[in-house]
Motif scaffolding. Structure first.
Motif, mmCIF file in Angstrom:
data_model
loop_
_atom_site.group_PDB
_atom_site.id
_atom_site.type_symbol
_atom_site.label_atom_id
_atom_site.label_comp_id
_atom_site.label_asym_id
_atom_site.label_seq_id
_atom_site.Cartn_x
_atom_site.Cartn_y
_atom_site.Cartn_z
ATOM 1 N N LYS A 131 1.853 9.040 -6.914
ATOM 2 C CA LYS A 131 1.986 10.432 -6.455
ATOM 3 C C LYS A 131 2.408 11.363 -7.585
ATOM 4 O O LYS A 131 1.935 12.486 -7.700
ATOM 5 C CB LYS A 131 3.002 10.489 -5.308
ATOM 6 C CG LYS A 131 2.779 11.650 -4.355
ATOM 7 C CD LYS A 131 3.429 11.391 -3.015
ATOM 8 C CE LYS A 131 2.382 11.397 -1.904
ATOM 9 N NZ LYS A 131 2.919 10.969 -0.618
ATOM 10 N N GLN A 157 -8.336 1.006 1.073
ATOM 11 C CA GLN A 157 -7.148 1.846 1.271
ATOM 12 C C GLN A 157 -6.447 2.078 -0.070
ATOM 13 O O GLN A 157 -6.079 3.210 -0.409
ATOM 14 C CB GLN A 157 -6.207 1.139 2.256
ATOM 15 C CG GLN A 157 -4.971 1.921 2.636
ATOM 16 C CD GLN A 157 -5.298 3.108 3.520
ATOM 17 O OE1 GLN A 157 -6.231 3.066 4.305
ATOM 18 N NE2 GLN A 157 -4.546 4.185 3.370
ATOM 19 N N ALA A 158 -6.299 1.010 -0.847
ATOM 20 C CA ALA A 158 -5.639 1.134 -2.149
ATOM 21 C C ALA A 158 -6.427 2.068 -3.064
ATOM 22 O O ALA A 158 -5.857 2.948 -3.720
ATOM 23 C CB ALA A 158 -5.502 -0.246 -2.796
ATOM 24 N N LEU A 190 0.841 -1.201 0.000
ATOM 25 C CA LEU A 190 0.000 0.000 0.000
ATOM 26 C C LEU A 190 0.876 1.252 0.000
ATOM 27 O O LEU A 190 0.599 2.226 -0.712
ATOM 28 C CB LEU A 190 -0.936 -0.005 1.218
ATOM 29 C CG LEU A 190 -2.104 -1.003 1.120
ATOM 30 C CD1 LEU A 190 -2.789 -1.162 2.475
ATOM 31 C CD2 LEU A 190 -3.106 -0.566 0.052
ATOM 32 N N ALA A 191 1.958 1.213 0.789
ATOM 33 C CA ALA A 191 2.875 2.367 0.837
ATOM 34 C C ALA A 191 3.527 2.563 -0.532
ATOM 35 O O ALA A 191 3.680 3.703 -1.008
ATOM 36 C CB ALA A 191 3.943 2.141 1.913
ATOM 37 N N LEU A 211 2.237 1.689 -3.428
ATOM 38 C CA LEU A 211 1.205 2.186 -4.345
ATOM 39 C C LEU A 211 1.016 3.692 -4.183
ATOM 40 O O LEU A 211 0.934 4.432 -5.180
ATOM 41 C CB LEU A 211 -0.116 1.448 -4.086
ATOM 42 C CG LEU A 211 -1.325 1.952 -4.879
ATOM 43 C CD1 LEU A 211 -1.121 1.732 -6.376
ATOM 44 C CD2 LEU A 211 -2.608 1.264 -4.409
ATOM 45 N N GLU A 212 0.981 4.140 -2.942
ATOM 46 C CA GLU A 212 0.776 5.576 -2.694
ATOM 47 C C GLU A 212 1.906 6.387 -3.337
ATOM 48 O O GLU A 212 1.659 7.393 -3.998
ATOM 49 C CB GLU A 212 0.716 5.834 -1.176
ATOM 50 C CG GLU A 212 0.329 7.269 -0.844
ATOM 51 C CD GLU A 212 0.180 7.501 0.657
ATOM 52 O OE1 GLU A 212 0.718 6.702 1.457
ATOM 53 O OE2 GLU A 212 -0.476 8.500 1.011
ATOM 54 N N ARG A 213 3.139 5.889 -3.186
ATOM 55 C CA ARG A 213 4.292 6.578 -3.799
ATOM 56 C C ARG A 213 4.237 6.488 -5.323
ATOM 57 O O ARG A 213 4.545 7.437 -6.038
ATOM 58 C CB ARG A 213 5.611 5.945 -3.316
ATOM 59 C CG ARG A 213 6.009 6.282 -1.895
ATOM 60 C CD ARG A 213 7.495 5.943 -1.641
ATOM 61 N NE ARG A 213 7.852 4.564 -1.992
ATOM 62 C CZ ARG A 213 7.677 3.513 -1.191
ATOM 63 N NH1 ARG A 213 7.151 3.676 0.016
ATOM 64 N NH2 ARG A 213 8.038 2.307 -1.566
ATOM 65 N N ASP A 214 3.827 5.324 -5.817
ATOM 66 C CA ASP A 214 3.845 5.063 -7.260
ATOM 67 C C ASP A 214 2.955 6.034 -8.034
ATOM 68 O O ASP A 214 3.298 6.445 -9.146
ATOM 69 C CB ASP A 214 3.394 3.615 -7.533
ATOM 70 C CG ASP A 214 3.453 3.263 -9.015
ATOM 71 O OD1 ASP A 214 4.582 3.181 -9.547
ATOM 72 O OD2 ASP A 214 2.390 3.109 -9.634
ATOM 73 N N SER A 232 -8.366 4.412 -2.280
ATOM 74 C CA SER A 232 -8.379 5.807 -1.807
ATOM 75 C C SER A 232 -7.231 6.596 -2.451
ATOM 76 O O SER A 232 -7.345 7.798 -2.650
ATOM 77 C CB SER A 232 -8.286 5.863 -0.272
ATOM 78 O OG SER A 232 -6.969 5.545 0.166
ATOM 79 N N TYR A 233 -6.131 5.922 -2.781
ATOM 80 C CA TYR A 233 -5.000 6.609 -3.434
ATOM 81 C C TYR A 233 -5.320 6.938 -4.895
ATOM 82 O O TYR A 233 -4.593 7.692 -5.534
ATOM 83 C CB TYR A 233 -3.738 5.744 -3.392
ATOM 84 C CG TYR A 233 -3.293 5.352 -1.999
ATOM 85 C CD1 TYR A 233 -3.370 6.257 -0.935
ATOM 86 C CD2 TYR A 233 -2.794 4.073 -1.740
ATOM 87 C CE1 TYR A 233 -2.974 5.897 0.342
ATOM 88 C CE2 TYR A 233 -2.392 3.703 -0.465
ATOM 89 C CZ TYR A 233 -2.489 4.614 0.564
ATOM 90 O OH TYR A 233 -2.102 4.252 1.824
#
Lengths: 122, 324
Positions: free
Chosen positions: B197, B229-230, B189-190, B192-195, B232-233
Motif C-alpha cells: 500500500k 487475488q494476490a 493476502l491481507a 500483502l495488500e498492506r505491504d 490484483s494488489y
C-alpha cells in the motif's frame, strides 16, 4: 540431435510406464475381487504416478487399509476431516489405518493435493 | 493407437517447445510489458560492442535443491547444489544476494536442513528463502522457520527492499485443500495488500514463491488457487516480476505488465506438462543431468529499465554459454 534424443527418451519413458500399467492390471483386478468379498483384513491402496489406486476402496468395518508408495517422490495420506494423518510416506514405505466404524472417509496427499481418494467402510 | 499417431507430431512439437528452455541459456528482457527472448550469443555480442554492461542490481535465484533426495534421477543432490554454488561464486560480478524459492530439503528432516545450511555458507552473499511443500512436511514447518524464517510472518512470508526494488517472498505450500492447488490464504493476502500500500506505483516489484503463481498445468497441481487475488494488489505497479520454482524446468509467461518465470532445479528435472504419466522425478542420461539443472541470474541494470533473467545450466550444452 539432442532434442531428438530427449524425445526418444520421453517415448521410452511413456512406453515403460504403459508396460508397467499393463503388467499391473491383473493384480488390480485381484484386489477388486478381494474387496468384493469385503472380509475384515488388510486391504491395499497403491500410490503410483501421483494417484491412489483404487481411488475408492470399499471395506468392512474393522479392516486395516495399507497405503504403499511406489513413486520416486514422497507422499502422505491425510483424512480430509482430520480422522487420520500419516507421516511422510517415502518410496516403498507404507502407512496403515484400521477403520473401526462404518462411514465414508475422504483423504488426500497434503503435499500434492490433486491426489484424492476415498475409503467406504460398510 | 491411431489417436496416439495423430497426436504424435503435435506432442513432439509441444515437447520440444517446452524442452527448448531446459539446458539452454537465453536472456529475457521485459520492456513495456513485452517479453523478448534473445539468444545469449547475440546479447554477448551486443555487450561486447557497447563495452561492459553498467553495474546494477544482480541477484541469483536457486530452487528445489531437495537435499536428502537419493533416487535414480539424481543420487547426489549435494554435489549438484555445490556445482550451482560454484557457478554463483565464479561469476565475474558477484550477485548482491541469492533467493532460494523452496524445496530446500526433500523430507524436512533436521539433518537435511543442516546440510543445506552448511553448503550455502559457501556462498559469500546473503540468502533469502521461501519454503516449498517438502520443507513443511512435519511439525507445521517449525524446523524450517527456526532456521530460515526467523524474522518472517506467518508460515514464512516476508518482504524487503534492495536498490529501489521491493522484494516479496510468499508462501503457497501450507494448508493445502484436498483437490486444490497451491494456496496463499486470507491472512497472507491481507498482509500483502498492506505491504504494498505504501509503495509508489513506479517501484519495481519482484515476487518470489515456490509453486507457480500462474496456472501452468493444474492437472499436475502446477498453479495457485488464490494467486489472482494476490496479483490484483500488484496491478497498479509498472514492473512486476514473479519468480517461482516447483516444476523443475524453465517456463515464461507475460500477462500485461507481469512477467512470470520458473527456474530449473539444482536436484532433478521434471517432465514437461502432460508429457509423462505424472510429474515425478525424470531420469535423464547421466551425462545430460547437469544440462537440465541450473540457476537463474536476474539483473536490474537500472530500476527504470527492464529486468533480465538468464537461465544458466550447471553445464552448458552446444554453443550456448553463460555470461558472468
Amino acid at each position: 540431435m539432442m532434442m531428438k534424443r530427449v524425445y526418444l527418451a520421453s517415448v521410452a519413458v511413456v512406453l515403460v510406464a504403459a508396460t508397467v500399467l499393463l503388467a499391473r492390471s491383473p493384480s488390480v483386478s485381484a484386489n477388486a475381487q478381494r474387496q468384493a468379498a469385503a472380509a475384515p483384513g488388510v486391504n491395499d491402496v497403491k500410490i503410483d504416478n501421483f494417484s491412489f489406486g483404487p481411488g475408492t476402496l470399499s471395506v468392512a468395518a474393522g479392516t486395516t487399509v495399507t497405503w504403499t508408495n511406489r513413486d520416486d517422490i514422497t507422499h502422505n495420506v491425510v483424512s480430509t476431516d482430520g480422522v487420520f494423518k500419516s507421516k511422510v510416506v517415502d518410496t516403498d514405505e507404507n502407512f496403515s489405518y484400521t477403520f473401526a466404524k462404518p462411514g465414508t472417509f475422504s483423504y488426500f496427499c497434503s503435499i500434492h493435493p490433486k491426489m484424492i481418494g476415498k475409503i467406504v467402510v460398510q | 493407437v491411431s489417436i496416439f499417431d495423430d497426436q504424435k507430431e503435435l506432442d513432439r512439437r509441444g515437447f520440444l517447445h517446452c524442452m527448448a528452455w531446459v539446458g539452454t541459456a537465453a536472456v529475457w528482457t521485459l520492456s513495456g510489458g513485452v517479453l523478448k527472448g534473445t539468444p545469449i550469443e547475440q546479447v554477448a555480442r551486443g555487450a561486447a560492442a557497447k563495452g561492459r554492461m553498467p553495474a546494477g542490481l544482480r541477484f541469483v535465484q536457486i530452487s528445489d535443491s531437495h537435499i536428502g533426495f537419493d533416487k535414480p534421477a539424481n543420487p547426489d543432490v549435494t554435489e549438484t547444489l555445490r556445482a550451482a554454488i560454484a557457478k554463483i561464486n565464479g561469476a565475474s560480478e558477484p550477485p548482491a544476494f541469492v533467493l532460494h524459492t523452496g524445496d530446500l530439503t526433500h523430507l524436512s528432516k533436521p539433518a537435511e536442513f543442516d546440510t543445506l545450511q552448511q553448503i550455502l555458507t559457501e556462498l559469500k552473499v546473503p540468502v533469502f528463502y521461501v519454503p516449498g511443500e517438502h520443507d513443511v512436511l512435519e511439525d507445521d514447518g517449525k524446523s524450517y522457520l527456526e532456521r530460515f524464517g526467523k524474522s518472517t510472518k506467518g508460515a514464512g512470508w516476508h518482504s524487503f527492499d534492495h536498490s529501489g526494488v521491493h522484494f516479496i517472498g510468499l508462501v503457497n505450500v501450507v494448508n493445502l485443500k484436498a483437490g486444490g492447488l497451491g494456496s496463499l490464504g486470507a491472512e497472507q493476502l491481507a498482509w500483502l495488500e498492506r505491504d504494498v500500500k505504501r509503495l509508489k506505483s513506479s517501484t519495481p516489484i519482484v515476487v518470489f514463491a515456490h509453486i507457480p503463481l500462474w496456472s501452468i498445468y493444474p492437472e499436475w497441481g502446477w498453479g495457485t488457487d488464490d494467486s489472482a487475488q494476490a496479483l490484483s494488489y500488484l496491478k497498479r505497479f509498472g514492473s512486476v516480476s514473479v519468480l517461482n520454482g516447483h516444476i523443475h524446468q524453465v517456463m515464461q509467461k507475460v500477462e500485461g505488465h507481469i512477467t512470470f518465470h520458473t527456474a530449473m532445479s539444482t536436484a532433478f528435472p521434471q517432465p514437461a506438462p502432460g508429457m509423462a504419466p505424472s510429474p515425478g522425478p525424470m531420469k535423464v542420461e547421466a551425462n545430460r543431468l547437469k544440462k537440465v539443472l541450473g540457476i537463474a541470474r536476474v539483473s536490474f541494470h537500472d530500476v527504470r529499465h527492464p529486468i533480465a533473467v538468464t537461465d544458466v545450466a550447471l553445464e552448458e550444452s552446444g554453443q550456448a554459454m553463460a555470461i558472468g
